[in-house]
Design an enzyme around this catalytic site. Structure first.
Site, PDB file in Angstrom:
ATOM      1  N   GLY A  67       0.839  -1.201   0.000  1.00  0.00           N
ATOM      2  CA  GLY A  67       0.000   0.000   0.000  1.00  0.00           C
ATOM      3  C   GLY A  67       0.865   1.239   0.000  1.00  0.00           C
ATOM      4  O   GLY A  67       2.075   1.156   0.239  1.00  0.00           O
ATOM      5  N   CYS A  72       5.324  -6.192   1.403  1.00  0.00           N
ATOM      6  CA  CYS A  72       5.676  -4.768   1.338  1.00  0.00           C
ATOM      7  C   CYS A  72       5.058  -3.999   2.522  1.00  0.00           C
ATOM      8  O   CYS A  72       5.452  -4.234   3.646  1.00  0.00           O
ATOM      9  CB  CYS A  72       5.276  -4.193  -0.025  1.00  0.00           C
ATOM     10  SG  CYS A  72       6.144  -2.666  -0.373  1.00  0.00           S
ATOM     11  N   TYR A  73       4.072  -3.137   2.285  1.00  0.00           N
ATOM     12  CA  TYR A  73       3.457  -2.446   3.432  1.00  0.00           C
ATOM     13  C   TYR A  73       2.947  -3.477   4.441  1.00  0.00           C
ATOM     14  O   TYR A  73       3.048  -3.272   5.649  1.00  0.00           O
ATOM     15  CB  TYR A  73       2.306  -1.552   2.976  1.00  0.00           C
ATOM     16  CG  TYR A  73       1.640  -0.803   4.116  1.00  0.00           C
ATOM     17  CD1 TYR A  73       2.241   0.311   4.684  1.00  0.00           C
ATOM     18  CD2 TYR A  73       0.414  -1.227   4.644  1.00  0.00           C
ATOM     19  CE1 TYR A  73       1.654   0.997   5.735  1.00  0.00           C
ATOM     20  CE2 TYR A  73      -0.190  -0.554   5.692  1.00  0.00           C
ATOM     21  CZ  TYR A  73       0.433   0.568   6.234  1.00  0.00           C
ATOM     22  OH  TYR A  73      -0.158   1.229   7.291  1.00  0.00           O
ATOM     23  N   HIS A  96       7.664  -7.838  -4.208  1.00  0.00           N
ATOM     24  CA  HIS A  96       6.312  -8.164  -4.674  1.00  0.00           C
ATOM     25  C   HIS A  96       6.293  -9.498  -5.416  1.00  0.00           C
ATOM     26  O   HIS A  96       6.607  -9.547  -6.610  1.00  0.00           O
ATOM     27  CB  HIS A  96       5.788  -7.049  -5.583  1.00  0.00           C
ATOM     28  CG  HIS A  96       5.461  -5.806  -4.820  1.00  0.00           C
ATOM     29  ND1 HIS A  96       4.229  -5.594  -4.238  1.00  0.00           N
ATOM     30  CD2 HIS A  96       6.224  -4.741  -4.496  1.00  0.00           C
ATOM     31  CE1 HIS A  96       4.237  -4.440  -3.606  1.00  0.00           C
ATOM     32  NE2 HIS A  96       5.440  -3.901  -3.734  1.00  0.00           N
ATOM     33  N   GLU A 139       3.803 -11.090  -6.415  1.00  0.00           N
ATOM     34  CA  GLU A 139       2.639 -11.208  -7.308  1.00  0.00           C
ATOM     35  C   GLU A 139       2.895 -10.697  -8.721  1.00  0.00           C
ATOM     36  O   GLU A 139       2.150 -11.011  -9.639  1.00  0.00           O
ATOM     37  CB  GLU A 139       1.428 -10.486  -6.695  1.00  0.00           C
ATOM     38  CG  GLU A 139       1.538  -8.965  -6.602  1.00  0.00           C
ATOM     39  CD  GLU A 139       2.274  -8.462  -5.358  1.00  0.00           C
ATOM     40  OE1 GLU A 139       3.041  -9.245  -4.763  1.00  0.00           O
ATOM     41  OE2 GLU A 139       2.115  -7.281  -4.996  1.00  0.00           O
ATOM     42  N   SER A 166     -24.672 -10.222 -25.048  1.00  0.00           N
ATOM     43  CA  SER A 166     -24.090  -9.054 -25.714  1.00  0.00           C
ATOM     44  C   SER A 166     -23.112  -9.456 -26.804  1.00  0.00           C
ATOM     45  O   SER A 166     -22.702  -8.629 -27.609  1.00  0.00           O
ATOM     46  CB  SER A 166     -23.355  -8.214 -24.680  1.00  0.00           C
ATOM     47  OG  SER A 166     -22.212  -8.920 -24.219  1.00  0.00           O
ATOM     48  N   GLY A 167     -22.722 -10.737 -26.800  1.00  0.00           N
ATOM     49  CA  GLY A 167     -21.677 -11.160 -27.720  1.00  0.00           C
ATOM     50  C   GLY A 167     -20.328 -11.220 -27.025  1.00  0.00           C
ATOM     51  O   GLY A 167     -19.382 -11.777 -27.540  1.00  0.00           O
ATOM     52  N   GLY A 168     -20.240 -10.624 -25.842  1.00  0.00           N
ATOM     53  CA  GLY A 168     -19.000 -10.625 -25.076  1.00  0.00           C
ATOM     54  C   GLY A 168     -18.832 -11.911 -24.285  1.00  0.00           C
ATOM     55  O   GLY A 168     -19.755 -12.737 -24.180  1.00  0.00           O
ATOM     56  N   ASP A 199     -18.363 -12.546 -20.960  1.00  0.00           N
ATOM     57  CA  ASP A 199     -19.020 -12.777 -19.673  1.00  0.00           C
ATOM     58  C   ASP A 199     -20.460 -13.287 -19.827  1.00  0.00           C
ATOM     59  O   ASP A 199     -20.854 -14.284 -19.216  1.00  0.00           O
ATOM     60  CB  ASP A 199     -19.014 -11.500 -18.813  1.00  0.00           C
ATOM     61  CG  ASP A 199     -17.613 -10.963 -18.592  1.00  0.00           C
ATOM     62  OD1 ASP A 199     -16.645 -11.721 -18.827  1.00  0.00           O
ATOM     63  OD2 ASP A 199     -17.477  -9.792 -18.199  1.00  0.00           O
ATOM     64  N   SER A 200     -21.235 -12.588 -20.656  1.00  0.00           N
ATOM     65  CA  SER A 200     -22.620 -13.026 -20.788  1.00  0.00           C
ATOM     66  C   SER A 200     -22.684 -14.376 -21.512  1.00  0.00           C
ATOM     67  O   SER A 200     -23.559 -15.192 -21.222  1.00  0.00           O
ATOM     68  CB  SER A 200     -23.475 -11.971 -21.502  1.00  0.00           C
ATOM     69  OG  SER A 200     -22.999 -11.710 -22.800  1.00  0.00           O
ATOM     70  N   LYS A 214     -11.567 -12.205 -14.854  1.00  0.00           N
ATOM     71  CA  LYS A 214     -11.728 -12.393 -16.301  1.00  0.00           C
ATOM     72  C   LYS A 214     -11.005 -13.652 -16.807  1.00  0.00           C
ATOM     73  O   LYS A 214     -11.553 -14.412 -17.603  1.00  0.00           O
ATOM     74  CB  LYS A 214     -11.163 -11.168 -17.023  1.00  0.00           C
ATOM     75  CG  LYS A 214     -11.571 -11.070 -18.462  1.00  0.00           C
ATOM     76  CD  LYS A 214     -12.903 -10.376 -18.542  1.00  0.00           C
ATOM     77  CE  LYS A 214     -13.438 -10.307 -19.944  1.00  0.00           C
ATOM     78  NZ  LYS A 214     -14.759  -9.640 -19.933  1.00  0.00           N
TER      79      LYS A 214
END
Ligand code: XMP
Length: 519
Positions: free
Chosen positions: A55, A82-83, A174, A176, A228-230, A232-233, A374
């Protein structure tokens, strides 16, 4: 099934989400919580371990975020990053040295305690130090009682430290980020070896659990979902269909603003290949009429959003009694809205465009992807057998080509844009640049004409701008350094094959100061 769970307390680092994703990559369920989440809420998740993120603060700042009492009281393993390391040390009786200087960049890590489970399997190539990524000002000067140094770097005598009897671990670097090449292994060691979590967070398990959960929630009710074509949906639809079959009806609205071939592709994939009940609404004329004369970008968005809601409402009402509305809401949507004020009612994701449904259509929400990032949604989509064209579809704005067709929207101009865009994408695909070379690429039709010469004739036609960006999160982006010969071929073909265009330009603006889209 209750998964072994890790919680990440967020102290405001830009990498906090990344920590959570890396833990999930190690097949362990993980949630990101604001650091001041009430103890009862955090412990209700039944965590097996706690990670404290980095942070921007110094532990000495007035009002700096603190270590909640339950972290130590729980007796759970803790990893401070870190923090998080400084905070853990400061709270447990160590000393943190304040500094106005920031150490930023790669550093060589020398492991002093090779037996530490945190570094199990780490390799230091050729006996040299292992690369890690540092980004900090303050650092730990004296360790708390019970701790010992596990690794050091040139600048940090305590680059990693541990109190193995209490299962407390801390790293100044870090793990990650990709610039710490063995960081994933460190996080995996923490969650598996130290916290003892089982690697049970997998797409296959997720599908089994979610289909059971959806069946339980929905019973014999009916579900409607706006495709929607994307990604997620699409994944939400495939998952819900697997759970409740024909109780799900998808509504797909062809606005006329999609790219070449997309509407057909959606109908084929969902209706014919997956056998999902799909209502495909041809609303092209309606959209064109509503957009006639509209040139302001925000006005375009408003018109398109409102129109979608009205059409969705009309089609959903025509289905008769439907209790459930399914949405492809994903975890980042939830984290972001939670960050804006905890406990407030969550707003329906606006780009799904169903936020403005009338009050008498009080659907219950089905959101099976709420817990997923995602990349997890993508993995799930692959496990569900969705086609590559959906899995690897680049992000596409809700208002579609309307915000890439600058100036007035007419069918003729949309078709011109669609053809130019298809050529550009085709050339990028041919050069194998679509997945690696750029994260988003498209054509924009400009509302200006320029003079050209073709054969013996003077021409006066419109301009196509090509846009291609590289980005990790779409919040910032750089223009993609596409090979000249790819640009040359795209330009040559667009001018030759697309009626009404005689000039092609390439956008070399990064974000900021530009945005990715032009409107
Ligand atoms: P900008 O242009 O803001 O775009 O740099 C960042 C990302 O968001 C997408 N985008 C949208 N997505 N509705 C959406 O669903 C919108 O109105 C919208 N505007 C931009 C854009 O394609 C890029 O990926």
């Amino acid at each position: 099934m209750q998964h072994d769970t890790i919680i990440v307390l967020d102290y405001g680092s830009q990498y906090s989400q990344l920590i959570t994703r890396r833990v999930r990559d190690a097949n362990v369920y993980c949630e990101l919580l604001p650091w001041d989440t009430p103890a009862a809420e955090a412990l209700a998740l039944n965590p097996r371990g706690i990670i404290l993120s980095g942070g921007p603060n110094s532990v000495y700042d007035p009002g700096a975020p603190t270590l909640p009492d339950y972290v130590v009281a729980s007796g759970l393993p803790v990893l401070g990053i870190c923090y998080g390391m400084q905070l853990l040390s400061h709270t447990l009786g160590g000393r943190v040295a304040g500094s106005t200087e920031h150490e930023y960049g790669p550093a060589g890590l020398v492991i002093d305690d090779p037996g530490s489970p945190l570094f199990a399997g780490w390799e230091a190539p050729d006996g040299r130090a292992a690369q890690v990524w540092m980004s900090h000002g303050d650092k730990v000067q004296a360790l708390p009682p019970g701790f010992h140094a596990v690794a050091h770097s040139g600048n940090s005598p305590f680059a990693a430290a541990a109190d193995p009897t209490r299962d407390y671990y801390a790293v100044q670097f870090h793990p990650e980020v990709a610039h710490t090449p063995q960081g994933r292994l460190l996080l995996s060691n923490f969650v598996h070896r130290i916290c003892g979590c089982a690697p049970d967070w997998t797409p296959a398990n997720f599908i089994d659990e979610q289909t059971a959960a959806i069946r339980e929630q929905v019973g014999d009710g009916r579900v409607v979902l706006g495709l929607s074509g994307g990604l997620d949906s699409a994944v939400a639809a495939a998952l819900i269909h697997r759970a409740v079959g024909d109780q799900l009806t998808c509504i797909f609205v062809d606005t006329g603003m999609m790219r070449a071939g997309e509407p057909l592709n959606i109908v084929r994939s969902f209706q014919q290949e997956q056998g999902i009940r799909l209502i495909a609404v041809n609303a092209i004329e309606e959209y064109l009429a509503a957009l006639a004369g509209v040139v302001d970008p925000e006005q375009k968005r408003r018109v398109i959003g409102e129109k979608f809601v009205r059409i969705f409402e009309r089609e959903a009402r025509a289905l008769g009694r439907v209790e459930f509305l399914a949405q492809g809401t994903i975890y980042p949507d939830i984290i972001e809205s939670a960050g804006k004020g905890r406990g407030e009612a969550r707003v329906i994701k606006t780009h799904h465009n169903v936020g403005g449904l009338p009050a008498d259509m009080d659907f219950k929400l089905v959101e099976p992807l709420r817990a997923l990032f995602k990349d997890e949604v993508r993995r799930l989509g692959i496990a569900l057998g969705l086609p590559d064209s959906i899995i690897w579809r680049q992000p596409f704005p809700g208002p579609g080509l309307a915000v890439r067709c600058l100036g007035e929207i007419t069918w003729e101009r949309l078709e011109r844009l669609r053809r130019a865009d298809a050529i550009f994408i085709e050339e990028l695909g041919r050069a194998e640049l679509l997945r690696e070379g750029t994260q988003q690429a498209f054509a924009v039709l400009l509302p200006v004409k320029s003079v050209g010469v073709m054969g013996d004739f003077r021409t006066y036609k419109e301009v196509i701008a090509l846009r291609a960006v590289t980005t990790e999160d779409f919040m910032t982006a750089d223009w993609a350094r596409l090979p000249y010969d790819v640009l040359a071929e795209a330009s040559r073909r667009i001018v030759n094959e697309v009626e009404g265009v005689n000039r092609v330009v390439f956008d070399i603006t990064s974000k900021p100061p530009g945005t990715i889209e032009w409107e």
